[in-house]
Write a protein that holds these residues in place. Structure first.
Motif, mmCIF file in Angstrom:
data_model
loop_
_atom_site.group_PDB
_atom_site.id
_atom_site.type_symbol
_atom_site.label_atom_id
_atom_site.label_comp_id
_atom_site.label_asym_id
_atom_site.label_seq_id
_atom_site.Cartn_x
_atom_site.Cartn_y
_atom_site.Cartn_z
ATOM 1 N N HIS A 23 6.246 88.353 48.412
ATOM 2 C CA HIS A 23 6.104 86.903 48.236
ATOM 3 C C HIS A 23 7.131 86.129 49.059
ATOM 4 C CE1 HIS A 23 2.994 87.354 45.356
ATOM 5 N NE2 HIS A 23 3.752 87.706 44.326
ATOM 6 N N GLN A 24 8.345 86.617 49.117
ATOM 7 C CA GLN A 24 9.384 85.902 49.862
ATOM 8 C C GLN A 24 9.117 85.947 51.369
ATOM 9 O OE1 GLN A 24 11.568 83.859 48.282
ATOM 10 N NE2 GLN A 24 10.349 84.555 46.552
ATOM 11 N N ASP A 40 14.342 74.414 46.540
ATOM 12 C CA ASP A 40 13.811 75.633 47.155
ATOM 13 C C ASP A 40 14.248 76.873 46.375
ATOM 14 O OD1 ASP A 40 12.206 76.770 49.286
ATOM 15 O OD2 ASP A 40 14.086 77.667 50.002
ATOM 16 N N PRO A 93 2.480 78.936 48.100
ATOM 17 C CA PRO A 93 3.137 79.418 46.885
ATOM 18 C C PRO A 93 2.522 78.737 45.667
ATOM 19 C CG PRO A 93 4.754 78.939 48.575
ATOM 20 C CD PRO A 93 3.428 78.424 49.074
ATOM 21 N N THR A 138 9.126 82.100 41.393
ATOM 22 C CA THR A 138 8.189 83.086 41.914
ATOM 23 C C THR A 138 8.734 84.501 41.738
ATOM 24 O OG1 THR A 138 7.412 81.454 43.514
ATOM 25 C CG2 THR A 138 6.871 83.737 43.964
ATOM 26 N N CYS A 139 10.026 84.681 41.969
ATOM 27 C CA CYS A 139 10.646 85.998 41.779
ATOM 28 C C CYS A 139 10.575 86.425 40.310
ATOM 29 C CB CYS A 139 12.105 85.979 42.229
ATOM 30 S SG CYS A 139 12.321 85.799 44.004
ATOM 31 N N TRP A 157 6.117 83.740 52.055
ATOM 32 C CA TRP A 157 6.443 82.334 51.786
ATOM 33 C C TRP A 157 6.667 81.599 53.103
ATOM 34 C CZ3 TRP A 157 7.838 80.585 46.614
ATOM 35 C CH2 TRP A 157 8.242 79.252 46.547
ATOM 36 N N ARG A 198 11.607 79.387 44.593
ATOM 37 C CA ARG A 198 11.616 80.820 44.927
ATOM 38 C C ARG A 198 12.043 81.661 43.727
ATOM 39 N NH1 ARG A 198 11.548 82.311 50.492
ATOM 40 N NH2 ARG A 198 11.308 80.505 51.835
ATOM 41 N N ALA A 220 5.318 76.963 40.602
ATOM 42 C CA ALA A 220 6.681 77.117 41.128
ATOM 43 C C ALA A 220 7.235 75.762 41.552
ATOM 44 C CB ALA A 220 6.691 78.087 42.303
#
Length: 159
Positions: A88-89, A119, A102, A126-127, A92, A123, A106
């Motif tokens: 995902h990162q 940001d 994304p 999402t993590c 992104w 992130r 989020a």
């Protein structure tokens, strides 16, 4: 290559190779979905990519004998979660040109923070979700592995 299947993954009764295979078979769905090639819930291909890896996990949990069935699949789940985080990162930043967006949740979460943290919050959200999916899936399969071992043990004793 044989050393990968001879060495044990930390805190498990599984080889490094088996853990890596179980984690790797889940990665294509994440990459293809993040890049918009196979969008989530888009049809049969998506569902095969999404469900087949966990069917394999369940098959391994039921068939494979282990001294540590719970730890085996919790660790597979943790490594899978970390893989999701990494994918995902990476997508992104790179994936936007491919159509990756994304999750809106989020950004809704990140909107609660000062602009300097936006940001990081998006992130981080999402993590966190990726780790919950990985660890949660690992826990469910770990319970199945424990139950399968228990049933197998009872069947062997009664035979």
């Amino acid at each position: 290559m044989s050393t990968v299947f001879a060495r044990r993954f930390p805190a498990t009764d599984m080889s490094v190779g088996l853990v890596l295979i179980l984690v790797a078979i889940g990665a294509p769905r994440t990459v293809l979905a993040d890049l918009g090639i196979v969008p989530p819930n888009s049809g049969a291909v998506y569902f095969v990519l999404a469900l087949a890896p966990f069917i394999v996990w369940l098959a391994v949990a039921v068939v494979r004998r282990s001294r540590r069935p719970f730890a085996d699949f919790v660790m597979v789940g943790v490594v899978y979660g970390l893989t999701l985080v990494g994918i995902h990162q990476v997508t992104w930043g790179v994936g936007r040109s491919w159509g990756y967006r994304p999750p809106a949740a989020a950004f809704e979460f990140a909107a609660r923070f000062d602009p300097g943290w936006y940001d990081i919050a998006a992130r981080g959200y999402t993590c966190g979700i990726a780790m919950m999916i990985g660890v949660g899936t690992g826990l469910v399969v770990a319970v199945v592995a424990v139950l399968a071992g228990w049933v197998r043990g009872r069947t062997n004793r009664s035979a």
